[in-house]
Design an enzyme around this catalytic site. Structure first.
Site, mmCIF file in Angstrom:
data_model
loop_
_atom_site.group_PDB
_atom_site.id
_atom_site.type_symbol
_atom_site.label_atom_id
_atom_site.label_comp_id
_atom_site.label_asym_id
_atom_site.label_seq_id
_atom_site.Cartn_x
_atom_site.Cartn_y
_atom_site.Cartn_z
ATOM 1 N N HIS A 37 0.799 -1.181 0.226
ATOM 2 C CA HIS A 37 0.219 -0.112 0.010
ATOM 3 C C HIS A 37 0.718 1.114 -0.053
ATOM 4 C CE1 HIS A 37 -3.742 -2.197 0.365
ATOM 5 N NE2 HIS A 37 -3.484 -2.806 1.408
ATOM 6 N N HIS A 91 8.458 7.359 3.400
ATOM 7 C CA HIS A 91 7.512 6.714 2.290
ATOM 8 C C HIS A 91 6.279 7.475 2.266
ATOM 9 C CE1 HIS A 91 5.715 6.043 6.838
ATOM 10 N NE2 HIS A 91 4.463 6.452 6.169
ATOM 11 N N HIS A 103 2.098 8.871 1.053
ATOM 12 C CA HIS A 103 0.795 8.625 1.092
ATOM 13 C C HIS A 103 0.267 9.854 0.245
ATOM 14 C CE1 HIS A 103 0.632 6.024 4.836
ATOM 15 N NE2 HIS A 103 1.729 7.083 5.115
ATOM 16 N N HIS A 148 6.601 11.056 4.608
ATOM 17 C CA HIS A 148 6.676 10.704 6.005
ATOM 18 C C HIS A 148 8.210 10.500 6.252
ATOM 19 C CE1 HIS A 148 2.310 9.856 7.218
ATOM 20 N NE2 HIS A 148 2.461 11.269 7.045
ATOM 21 N N THR A 172 0.175 6.045 11.389
ATOM 22 C CA THR A 172 -1.039 6.241 10.662
ATOM 23 C C THR A 172 -1.370 4.895 9.882
ATOM 24 O OG1 THR A 172 0.033 6.968 8.620
ATOM 25 C CG2 THR A 172 -0.814 8.608 10.371
ATOM 26 N N THR A 173 -0.596 3.912 10.239
ATOM 27 C CA THR A 173 -1.043 2.375 9.729
ATOM 28 C C THR A 173 -0.920 1.398 11.043
ATOM 29 O OG1 THR A 173 1.347 2.015 9.267
ATOM 30 C CG2 THR A 173 0.006 2.823 7.542
#
Length: 279
Positions: free
Chosen positions: A100, A126, A128, A145, A215-216
Site C-alpha cells: 500500500h 514513505h 501517502h 513521512h 497512521t498504519t
C-alpha cells in the site's frame, strides 16, 4: 499458600504489563500490508483495523491517533520550539513495495532529528496520496513521512505536504527508474545506491507539532509529529507513478482523519539565527 498464590498472580500481572508496555514502545509499522487496506467498504478497511488483530487495538481505542486536521482555529502559535534541528547525510538505501506504499529504507544511521535533547535517527521515508494530514480541512495531493527512531524505540515523524504543480519533486525524480522497476510487485525490493535526504529540502522555520500515532497498524501512540507548514510542488505524473507502483485498488493510502480529543497542536514560527542551508 493463598498468600503465595496471590503474590505469584500479582507478579504475573506486573510482568505482563511491563512486557506489553515494552512491546508497544518498540512497535513498528506493519511490513505485510496485505493484512489491511484503505477501502472504506472492506472488512479490512480503516474502520476495522482495530478488530483485525489484538495488537492493533489502538487503531480503534486510541485517543491520540493520527492523522488530524491542522486547523488555524485550534492551533497554538508559538516561537519557543526553535529551528527544526535536523542533520541529514547521504546513505545507501533500499526501495521496497510494501503493498500500500513505497518505503525507502536508509542503511546508514547517519541522519537524525533532535527534539528536546533526544536524537532520533532517520530510518525510512514513505509516501501517502492524497495527504493524510489536512490544513483547515483541505487535503493536499501527497504527503511524505520521514520516520525517525531512537535505540529504545521512541519515534518521531516529519510530514512534508505537496500539491500538484509545474515543478517536479527532485527527490522523487531521482527514484523514477527504481519505482518503475518495482511496479505491481508487492514485496519487491531494489537497492538504489546512495541517496541524499537533504534533497527533500523543506523549510525548518515553520512547522506544526503535536503528539499522535502511526497512521498504519499497529497505530502505536506517543509519536512526536512535526508537519512542515511549507507546501511543496510535485508533478501529477510523479504521484501516479507511486500509485501504480503499489497497485492499490482503492487508489488511496491515506487514513481518514482522527478526533483531536483536546490535544495541544502548536504552530511554531522561528525567526532567529541558523537559517542557512541544512547541515
Amino acid at each position: 499458600m493463598a498468600k503465595l498464590a496471590s503474590l505469584v498472580l500479582i507478579f504475573g500481572l506486573v510482568t505482563t504489563l511491563l512486557l506489553l508496555t515494552s512491546y508497544q514502545a518498540m512497535s513498528q509499522e506493519v511490513e505485510d500490508e496485505s493484512e489491511f487496506n484503505y477501502d472504506e467498504n472492506s472488512e479490512k478497511g480503516p474502520q476495522h483495523w482495530g478488530d483485525i488483530k489484538p495488537e492493533w487495538f489502538m487503531c480503534k481505542n486510541g485517543t491520540m491517533q493520527s492523522p488530524i486536521d491542522l486547523s488555524n482555529q485550534t492551533v497554538q502559535i508559538v516561537s519557543n520550539l526553535g529551528l527544526l534541528n535536523i542533520s541529514y547525510h547521504p546513505s545507501n538505501a533500499t526501495l521496497k513495495n510494501r503493498g500500500h506504499d513505497i518505503k525507502l529504507e536508509l542503511i546508514a544511521n547517519s541522519s537524525y532529528l533532535q527534539i528536546n535533547g533526544t536524537q532520533y535517527v532517520l530510518k525510512q521515508l514513505h509516501w501517502h496520496s492524497p495527504s493524510e494530514h489536512t490544513i483547515d480541512g483541505k487535503r493536499l495531493d501527497l504527503e511524505l513521512h520521514l520516520v525517525h527512531q531512537t535505540p529504545s524505540g521512541k519515534t518521531a515523524v516529519i510530514g512534508v505536504l505537496y500539491k500538484i504543480g509545474l515543478i517536479p519533486d527532485p527527490f522523487l525524480a531521482l527514484l523514477t527508474k527504481d519505482l518503475m522497476a518495482i511496479t505491481n510487485s508487492t514485496g519487491a525490493e531494489r537497492e538504489v545506491g546512495v541517496v541524499d535526504p537533504r534533497i527533500v529540502n523543506f523549510r525548518r522555520t515553520q512547522y506544526y507539532r503535536y503528539m499522535g500515532s502511526l497512521t498504519t497498524p499497529e497505530c502505536t501512540q506517543n509519536i512526536t509529529w512535526t508537519v512542515v507548514k511549507e507546501v511543496k510542488s510535485v508533478r501529477k505524473e510523479q504521484i501516479e507513478l507511486l500509485q501504480v507502483a503499489v497497485h492499490d485498488e482503492s487508489n488511496t493510502n491515506a487514513r481518514p482523519l482522527q478526533p483531536l480529543n483536546n490535544r495541544l497542536v502548536q504552530l511554531n514560527y522561528y525567526y532567529g539565527p541558523g537559517l542557512g542551508p541544512t547541515p
